[in-house]
Design an enzyme around this catalytic site. Structure first.
Site, PDB file in Angstrom:
ATOM      1  CG  LEU A  95      50.557 -53.549   7.512  1.00 31.71           C
ATOM      2  CD1 LEU A  95      51.608 -54.511   6.990  1.00 31.71           C
ATOM      3  CD2 LEU A  95      49.446 -54.294   8.248  1.00 31.71           C
ATOM      4  CG  HIS A 111      53.049 -47.733  -4.870  1.00 29.99           C
ATOM      5  ND1 HIS A 111      51.885 -47.570  -4.162  1.00 29.99           N
ATOM      6  CD2 HIS A 111      53.177 -46.632  -5.641  1.00 29.99           C
ATOM      7  CE1 HIS A 111      51.341 -46.422  -4.482  1.00 29.99           C
ATOM      8  NE2 HIS A 111      52.100 -45.821  -5.377  1.00 29.99           N
TER       9      HIS A 111
HETATM   10  C1  GAR Z   1      48.536 -53.787  -7.641  1.00 26.36           C
HETATM   11  O1  GAR Z   1      48.600 -52.989  -8.789  1.00 26.36           O
HETATM   12  C2  GAR Z   1      49.318 -53.170  -6.503  1.00 26.36           C
HETATM   13  O2  GAR Z   1      50.445 -52.481  -6.941  1.00 26.36           O
HETATM   14  C3  GAR Z   1      48.298 -52.236  -5.930  1.00 26.36           C
HETATM   15  O3  GAR Z   1      47.095 -52.962  -5.946  1.00 26.36           O
HETATM   16  C4  GAR Z   1      47.117 -53.846  -7.065  1.00 26.36           C
HETATM   17  C5  GAR Z   1      46.752 -55.233  -6.582  1.00 26.36           C
HETATM   18  O4  GAR Z   1      46.651 -56.107  -7.665  1.00 26.36           O
HETATM   19  N1  GAR Z   1      48.649 -51.828  -4.607  1.00 26.36           N
HETATM   20  C6  GAR Z   1      48.429 -50.613  -4.130  1.00 26.36           C
HETATM   21  O5  GAR Z   1      47.875 -49.733  -4.765  1.00 26.36           O
HETATM   22  C7  GAR Z   1      48.913 -50.380  -2.707  1.00 26.36           C
HETATM   23  N2  GAR Z   1      49.042 -48.975  -2.448  1.00 26.36           N
HETATM   24  P1  GAR Z   1      46.605 -57.682  -7.452  1.00 26.36           P
HETATM   25  O6  GAR Z   1      45.544 -57.958  -6.381  1.00 26.36           O
HETATM   26  O7  GAR Z   1      46.186 -58.206  -8.793  1.00 26.36           O
HETATM   27  O8  GAR Z   1      47.962 -58.160  -7.034  1.00 26.36           O
END
Ligand code: GAR
EC number: 2.1.2.2
Length: 204
Positions: A95, A111
């Site tokens: 963002l 994260h």
């Molecule tokens: C999660 O592990 C989150 O930490 C990661 O994406 C996944 C989404 O899972 N986010 C990132 O990597 C952002 N940099 P979800 O859709 O099951 O909540």
């Protein structure tokens, strides 16, 4: 009661953890709207099942961020729903300043690593490839840098000899589903103070 907006691009298990914690009355908040940049995100279905307003807004032509006019649209929709806190839950776009200025100190992210190690994408793979013995999950305020804002809560996950990227991510997600609702609860209960890079929440 705090009104939350959730932005999600994928399967939405963190969104589900927030929905469930609110359902158990652990967090004095309600989700005003769920937005996604991915038409096929299962997060949108989770919102629908929970009878929460949800909307897909096309991200425009860029891969890693939203087009300027699209970002404005996201802000307008969130404001229209009275959103006070924006929770990124697997929202895979950075963002920009205009969005962050619309919600000062009110955008948070989950994260999948023990920051500041392994910012960016697929952090569980980065951790495995690097050979660290532990990694984790981090909830932090969002600022203009990538995964660099003040840290609210963290949890540790041990890396096992036989871990694959999938098994490690799975255990990281289990921690995410605990600390993300906890962090939102702290904010909803106004127990958080930001002092420079430090986020103080008293004795937890
Ligand atoms: C999660 O592990 C989150 O930490 C990661 O994406 C996944 C989404 O899972 N986010 C990132 O990597 C952002 N940099 P979800 O859709 O099951 O909540």
């Amino acid at each position: 009661m705090l009104t939350i907006g959730v932005l999600a691009s994928g399967k939405g298990t963190n969104l589900q953890a927030i929905i469930d914690a609110i359902g158990r009355k652990e967090i004095p908040a309600k989700i005003g709207i769920v937005l996604s940049d991915n038409r096929d995100a299962y997060a949108l279905i989770r919102a629908e099942k929970a009878k929460i307003k949800s909307l897909y807004i096309s991200p425009g032509k860029f891969k890693t961020y939203l087009e300027k006019k699209v970002e404005k649209n996201y802000v307008q929709v969130l404001k229209k729903e009275g959103v006070e806190l924006v929770c990124l839950a697997g929202f895979m776009r950075v963002l920009k300043r205009d969005f962050l200025n619309a919600f000062p100190e009110k955008v948070i992210n989950i994260h999948p690593a023990f920051l500041p190690s392994f910012p960016g994408l697929e952090s569980w793979k980065q951790a495995l490839n690097y050979g660290v013995k532990f990694t984790g999950a981090t909830v932090h305020f969002v600022e203009e840098g990538v995964d660099s804002g003040p840290i609210i809560l963290q949890a540790v996950v041990l890396v096992k000899d036989d871990d694959t990227p999938e098994t490690l991510h799975q255990r990281i997600q289990e921690k995410e589903h605990i600390i993300y609702p906890q962090a939102i609860k702290l904010i909803a209960e106004r127990r958080i103070k930001i002092k420079g890079r430090r986020v103080l929440a008293g004795d937890l």
